[in-house]
Design an enzyme around this catalytic site. Structure first.
Site, PDB file in Angstrom:
ATOM      1  CG  HIS A 118      -2.085   0.907   1.167  1.00 40.22           C
ATOM      2  ND1 HIS A 118      -2.264   1.921   2.082  1.00 40.22           N
ATOM      3  CD2 HIS A 118      -3.126   0.987   0.308  1.00 40.22           C
ATOM      4  CE1 HIS A 118      -3.368   2.579   1.808  1.00 40.22           C
ATOM      5  NE2 HIS A 118      -3.913   2.053   0.734  1.00 40.22           N
ATOM      6  CE  LYS A 120      -1.298   4.729  -1.781  1.00 35.02           C
ATOM      7  NZ  LYS A 120      -1.996   4.225  -0.587  1.00 35.02           N
ATOM      8  CG  ASP A 125      18.860  11.748  -9.794  1.00 35.33           C
ATOM      9  OD1 ASP A 125      18.944  10.634 -10.337  1.00 35.33           O
ATOM     10  OD2 ASP A 125      18.689  12.814 -10.436  1.00 35.33           O
ATOM     11  CG  HIS A 299      -7.463   8.202  -0.582  1.00 30.98           C
ATOM     12  ND1 HIS A 299      -6.138   8.091  -0.954  1.00 30.98           N
ATOM     13  CD2 HIS A 299      -7.961   6.947  -0.599  1.00 30.98           C
ATOM     14  CE1 HIS A 299      -5.847   6.825  -1.198  1.00 30.98           C
ATOM     15  NE2 HIS A 299      -6.930   6.101  -0.987  1.00 30.98           N
ATOM     16  CE  LYS A 301      -4.241   6.670   2.568  1.00 27.24           C
ATOM     17  NZ  LYS A 301      -5.669   6.490   2.655  1.00 27.24           N
ATOM     18  CG  ASP A 306       1.201  19.602  21.478  1.00 24.51           C
ATOM     19  OD1 ASP A 306      -0.008  19.749  21.706  1.00 24.51           O
ATOM     20  OD2 ASP A 306       1.953  18.922  22.196  1.00 24.51           O
TER      21      ASP A 306
END
EC number: 2.7.8.-
Length: 407
Positions: A118, A120, A125, A299, A301, A306
């Site tokens: 899952h 991404k 470089d 979608h 996450k 603080d």
């Protein structure tokens, strides 16, 4: 200083930029690919054969043809329908293309449901990395309509990029269930062309795998929640964490920390919304302010705590992400990034969210008191139980080029 996990040091001297939705993410990622000189490492859950996926493919092929080493891994569940023509153009250009746990469909249904890759991640470089929740598809662009997704990614430069590159390079060749034992040294191996940091952010890269890092992301979240003094904002698409996480979130609210939660109001998976709504009564009773984002599917996450802690990544706070899926998040201690994320989430709450009021929640009943805990624990445990089945032991398959397949 907040506690963190042993052997996972924070790296000083990083620069991080928040990228909101595909409109911000795709131009920066594609520009980095087009400017690559030596190496491109890319992992993604979903690669669609649409306008975004086709543009990514075009730029990757151009990079490979000018001599850049390119390795890509996609998930066999999320990217199950890529055509042979789409893939052959990549492999013919010299791209090392791998599929995590490819499986044939059964009566038209995908059966590789659990232990998905899952993550991404994109590293160019050894100097720039992209981490977040945005896949390569048009559904991350608002122009695709009301089903387009609200999401976030980070572009980072600095010493933490060496951690990310070291992990991705190892994961590309690990195979198996993705349980890559990622043990950082105090000084990670330098990547080709890697540059010293010039930013002010302290950064920590964490993965969740099915080996030694199975609880790393959740533990960092919970350590930060326990240390929170003023405010916690969690914006997570699929929110259904375990009992310990819920207890610490409620405890923070009860000790006077302002705790806010943003979940989906227009879900792409209605069952996930139903599960999250089961938790609302206990959260609201403890003083947590719950919002549902209603403009389009959420979608993201992400979270902030603080004035100086934030995280962006691929990990939801649900049983799949916390128990089975292979995930990656970057955690930051950076006031500027914290404030940028705060402004974005504040704008969502003001314009596109509805607040869940206590009076609108269902009243407790003997039936709910009996059934809700059983449903909660079954929902929490089911992915882990299912993942024990031998049929769900994943593998990584390299896609051979036409030349390699020729007799």
């Amino acid at each position: 200083m907040r506690a963190t996990i042993a052997n996972h040091p924070w790296r000083p001297g990083n620069r991080a930029e928040l990228l909101e939705n595909g409109e911000a993410f795709f131009p920066r990622a594609f520009e980095a690919i087009s400017r690559a000189r030596r190496e491109i490492l890319l992992e993604t859950f979903i690669l669609f054969e649409d306008e975004v996926g086709t543009e990514l493919r075009r730029r990757i092929i151009e990079a490979a043809r000018r001599g850049v080493k390119v390795e890509m891994t996609v998930d066999g569940y999320g990217s199950h329908d890529l055509s042979e023509d789409f893939l052959s153009g990549l492999t013919a250009a010299g791209v090392e293309f791998r599929i995590f746990d490819p499986r044939r469909t059964l009566f038209g249904l995908r059966v590789n449901v659990f232990r998905r890759m899952h993550r991404k991640l994109l590293v160019v470089d050894g100097e720039r990395a992209f981490v977040g929740g945005i896949n390569y598809g048009c559904d991350h662009l608002e122009t695709s309509g009301p089903a387009s997704k609200q999401d976030y990614a980070l572009e980072v430069e600095g010493p933490v990029v060496a951690d990310i590159r070291e992990f991705v390079a190892a994961a590309m060749h690990a195979g198996g269930d993705g349980g890559t034992w990622f043990h950082r040294s105090a000084s990670p191996s330098p990547a080709p062309g890697g540059a010293p940091g010039s930013g002010e952010a302290r950064a920590l890269f964490l993965v969740r795998d099915n080996g030694r890092n199975s609880t790393a992301i959740e533990r960092e979240y919970r350590a930060a929640i326990r240390a929170a003094q003023h405010e916690i904002v969690i914006a997570n698409a699929y929110f259904f964490p375990g009992y310990g996480f819920m207890r610490e979130l409620r405890d923070a609210a009860r000790r006077g920390v302002r705790v806010s939660l943003i979940t989906q109001g227009e879900p792409d998976m209605p069952f996930a919304q139903l599960a999250a709504r089961m938790l609302y009564p206990d959260l609201v009773a403890a003083g947590v302010v719950v919002y549902e984002y209603c403009r389009r599917p959420f979608h993201g996450k992400v979270a902030l705590i603080d004035d100086d802690w934030a995280t962006v990544g691929s990990s939801n706070l649900d049983p799949l992400s916390l128990s089975l899926n292979l995930e990656a998040n970057v955690f930051l201690r950076d006031h500027a990034m914290n404030q940028r994320l705060r402004r974005s989430l504040d704008a969502l709450r003001r314009s596109d969210c509805r607040r869940i009021e206590a009076r609108a929640l269902p009243r407790r009943s003997p039936w709910r008191t009996l059934i809700a805990p059983l449903f909660y624990h079954a929902q929490r445990r089911f992915p882990a139980w299912a993942g024990l089945l031998p049929a769900h032991t994943p593998k990584v398959v390299r896609v051979a080029s036409d030349a390699e397949r020729a007799p």
